[in-house]
Design a protein around this motif. Structure first.
Motif, short mmCIF file in Angstrom:
data_model
loop_
_atom_site.label_atom_id
_atom_site.label_comp_id
_atom_site.label_asym_id
_atom_site.label_seq_id
_atom_site.Cartn_x
_atom_site.Cartn_y
_atom_site.Cartn_z
N PRO A 11 -7.08 -26.43 -27.32
CA PRO A 11 -7.41 -25.76 -26.06
C PRO A 11 -6.83 -24.35 -25.96
N THR A 12 -5.72 -24.12 -26.67
CA THR A 12 -5.16 -22.76 -26.69
C THR A 12 -6.12 -21.79 -27.36
N PHE A 13 -6.66 -22.18 -28.51
CA PHE A 13 -7.66 -21.34 -29.18
C PHE A 13 -8.84 -21.09 -28.26
N LEU A 14 -9.29 -22.15 -27.56
CA LEU A 14 -10.45 -22.01 -26.69
C LEU A 14 -10.18 -21.03 -25.55
N VAL A 15 -9.00 -21.15 -24.94
CA VAL A 15 -8.67 -20.28 -23.81
C VAL A 15 -8.49 -18.84 -24.28
N ALA A 16 -7.57 -18.65 -25.22
CA ALA A 16 -7.20 -17.30 -25.64
C ALA A 16 -8.32 -16.62 -26.41
N GLY A 17 -9.11 -17.39 -27.14
CA GLY A 17 -10.14 -16.78 -27.98
C GLY A 17 -11.49 -16.65 -27.32
N HIS A 18 -11.61 -17.10 -26.10
CA HIS A 18 -12.92 -17.13 -25.45
C HIS A 18 -12.96 -16.27 -24.19
N GLU A 19 -12.10 -16.59 -23.24
CA GLU A 19 -12.18 -15.98 -21.92
C GLU A 19 -11.91 -14.48 -21.94
N THR A 20 -10.81 -14.07 -22.58
CA THR A 20 -10.43 -12.65 -22.53
C THR A 20 -11.41 -11.77 -23.30
N THR A 21 -11.92 -12.26 -24.44
CA THR A 21 -12.84 -11.44 -25.23
C THR A 21 -14.18 -11.27 -24.53
N SER A 22 -14.71 -12.34 -23.93
CA SER A 22 -15.98 -12.21 -23.21
C SER A 22 -15.81 -11.30 -21.99
N THR A 23 -14.67 -11.39 -21.33
CA THR A 23 -14.40 -10.52 -20.19
C THR A 23 -14.33 -9.06 -20.63
N ALA A 24 -13.63 -8.81 -21.72
CA ALA A 24 -13.52 -7.44 -22.24
C ALA A 24 -14.89 -6.88 -22.61
N ALA A 25 -15.72 -7.71 -23.24
CA ALA A 25 -17.06 -7.26 -23.64
C ALA A 25 -17.90 -6.90 -22.41
N ALA A 26 -17.79 -7.70 -21.35
CA ALA A 26 -18.53 -7.39 -20.12
C ALA A 26 -18.08 -6.06 -19.54
N TRP A 27 -16.77 -5.81 -19.55
CA TRP A 27 -16.28 -4.53 -19.01
C TRP A 27 -16.71 -3.35 -19.89
N VAL A 28 -16.83 -3.56 -21.21
CA VAL A 28 -17.34 -2.49 -22.07
C VAL A 28 -18.76 -2.11 -21.64
N LEU A 29 -19.61 -3.12 -21.46
CA LEU A 29 -21.00 -2.84 -21.07
C LEU A 29 -21.06 -2.18 -19.69
#
Length: 540
Positions: A317-335
């Protein structure tokens, strides 16, 4: 003459007073009280709801203007708390073993990720990092590049199909697609499991369904939730959300146990024809969980330093949390940032189209200077994680960047803090500081990274003179993974599409506590969303 019972009563009374002093009164009589700060809006929550509220940057900017970069605020139960955007204070806090995650943060996080590297402290944390480090080195991340690119292309093709169906332009909530893409990536790169989040039918696998139940609904800060996190055995009548989360945890544990068992069996079978031993330096796997298990089985790891099965399990679950939520959020802010700066979007696309392949290597992506500047500027201006929290293990003295005036009108050159006081490290306030980034600190300007301000070197982050991935021994272990995945996403999507904001820019805000996800102020109840108009880019 004192009787034995009276003497015993005196001893117990003195002991009780001593405990009361060490555990309670000492905290409340903290020397932090001499700092200046805003009045508390609540006698129970203190400033917690203000600090944890999404979109609180204007409030904290006002704090800096009025009180400076080191501010007295109040944590739960009105405990004195230091809110800081001072680089020297932050360096001391993040690099000192005297500052740990407070109990309320550890308990809440452990209910989601277990006893993982996100929660552990001290020697346990150091041991977990030692085992995990080999999986996150540059060479290992380079091996995962094909997953980043292939899943980015899968999202591109999914969006292209929706655009074509709408006649050339469509309105999409890009947050949904980005979350699915990063979830699929961490499934494959993290433990070689097909979560199948990116599919046209929205069909969810069992693990995907469990993950969604656990992480999609973040409850607001409340007295009830705090008590239930601290004393879960009192939750006699759990609500539907709690029941769903418990069932999801059971599913995740069952699947995770099978994954670990299968990988361990495969590793031993792979090595059986050789020596039967696995050296730590001999790590030929690809997914992160396999690398972790191999490192944990290495013969040169002392038995008392190996991770237990429960600790290995908690990393899933650590991989899922740290590797999923923050990166998708960052990508949305880039766009989002690119829609607000059309010339930047055009300049970036021209650089990306200059690459002669749709499947670049990590080295080829790293060689694109403007892509790097756009990513850095987004992670500065729109850092997905807005703050981090620590608690003081012992009384301490903090160095400050410059002298300040306390509430008694005296000039101070240091900050004294008591054991048990909380420290809120404000990532956004530091990233938005005009003293560091200039008067245009709130503007999206990738060109600033051509010659970063000298003051930025004072920020003690693990990457890019920023605190996006924190710093010190608890810095994000997967920052290389996240940056590489983000660059692959931006590369693939910006080459293929033109992006335009579908709503009024003033309506774009954020939701979440630690993670600041894009949302519409007019529709906060709908959660994270970012509606964009998307059309294929056609070369002239």
């Amino acid at each position: 003459m004192l009787s034995l019972s009276n003497l015993l009563g005196c001893v117990l009374g003195v002991s009780a007073l001593g405990i009361l002093w060490r555990k309670v009164i000492h905290v409340y009589l903290s020397p932090l009280r001499t700092l200046q700060g805003p009045p508390s809006p609540s006698s129970f929550y203190g400033h917690v709801r203000q600090v944890c509220k999404a979109g609180n940057a204007p409030t904290t900017r006002q704090w800096v203007k009025q009180y400076g970069t080191n501010v007295l605020c109040r944590w739960l139960f009105m405990i004195p708390c230091l809110w800081t955007a001072d680089p020297l204070v932050i360096r001391h806090v993040l690099h000192s073993g005297n500052y740990v995650k407070p109990w309320e943060a550890r308990i809440s996080a452990s209910r989601v990720v277990g006893d993982s590297v996100l929660v552990a402290e001290g020697d346990k944390h150091k041991g977990q990092r030692t085992i995990l480090n080999p999986a996150f080195g540059p060479a290992q991340i380079r091996e995962l590049a094909h997953i980043f690119i292939s899943k980015s292309a899968e999202l591109r093709d999914l969006w292209a199909g929706e655009v074509a169906a709408q006649g050339g332009t469509t309105r999409l909530n890009v947050v949904d697609g980005l979350k699915k893409m990063t979830l699929d990536v961490i499934g494959l790169a993290g433990f070689d499991y097909h979560l199948e989040a990116l599919n046209a039918t929205d069909r969810k696998t069992e693990l995907n369904e469990a993950f969604s139940h656990i992480f999609n609904a973040t409850p607001p800060v409340s007295i009830f939730r705090i008590i239930m996190d601290f004393l879960p055995f009192l939750d006699f009548f759990p609500d539907e959300r709690t029941k769903a989360i418990r069932a999801a945890h059971a599913t995740m544990h069952r699947i995770g146990t099978q994954l670990i068992r299968d990988k361990r069996t495969a590793i031993m079978r792979e090595r059986a024809d050789k020596s039967g031993n696995i050296e730590k330096k001999d790590l030929p796997g690809r997914d992160l969980l396999t690398l972790l298990i191999k490192a944990n089985m290495a013969t040169n790891i002392p038995e008392n330093q190996r991770l237990s099965d429960a600790e290995v399990m908690s990393q899933i679950p650590t991989f899922l949390v740290a590797g999923h939520e923050t990166t998708s959020t960052a990508a949305a802010w880039v766009l989002f940032a690119l829609t607000q700066a059309p010339l930047v979007q055009q300049k970036l696309r021209e650089e990306l189209l200059g690459v002669q392949t749709e499947s670049p290597t990590m080295d080829e992506l790293a060689a694109l200077p403007y892509l790097d500047r756009v990513v850095r500027e987004t992670l500065r201006l729109h850092a997905p994680v807005s703050f981090t929290l620590r608690s003081t293990a012992e009384d301490d003295v903090l160095p400050v960047s410059e002298p300040f005036i306390d509430r008694n009108g005296k000039t101070q050159h240091e900050i004294r803090i008591a054991k048990g006081n909380r420290v809120i490290v404000s990532i956004l306030a530091l990233h938005h500081s005009p003293d560091i980034w200039g008067e245009d600190a709130l503007e999206f300007r990738p060109e600033r990274w051509e010659n970063p301000p000298e003051e930025a070197s004072s920020i003690p982050g693990v990457w890019g003179h920023m605190l996006t991935f924190s710093g010190g021994p608890h810095a994000c272990i997967g920052y290389r993974f996240s940056v590489a995945e983000l660059k692959a996403l931006v590369f693939t999507l910006v080459r293929a599409f033109e992006f335009e904001l579908a709503v009024d820019p003033e309506d774009v805000g954020s939701v979440g506590m630690f993670t600041q996800r894009p949302a519409l102020r007019s529709e906060l109840a709908k959660g994270s969303q970012l509606p964009l108009l998307i059309r294929p880019y056609v070369r002239s």
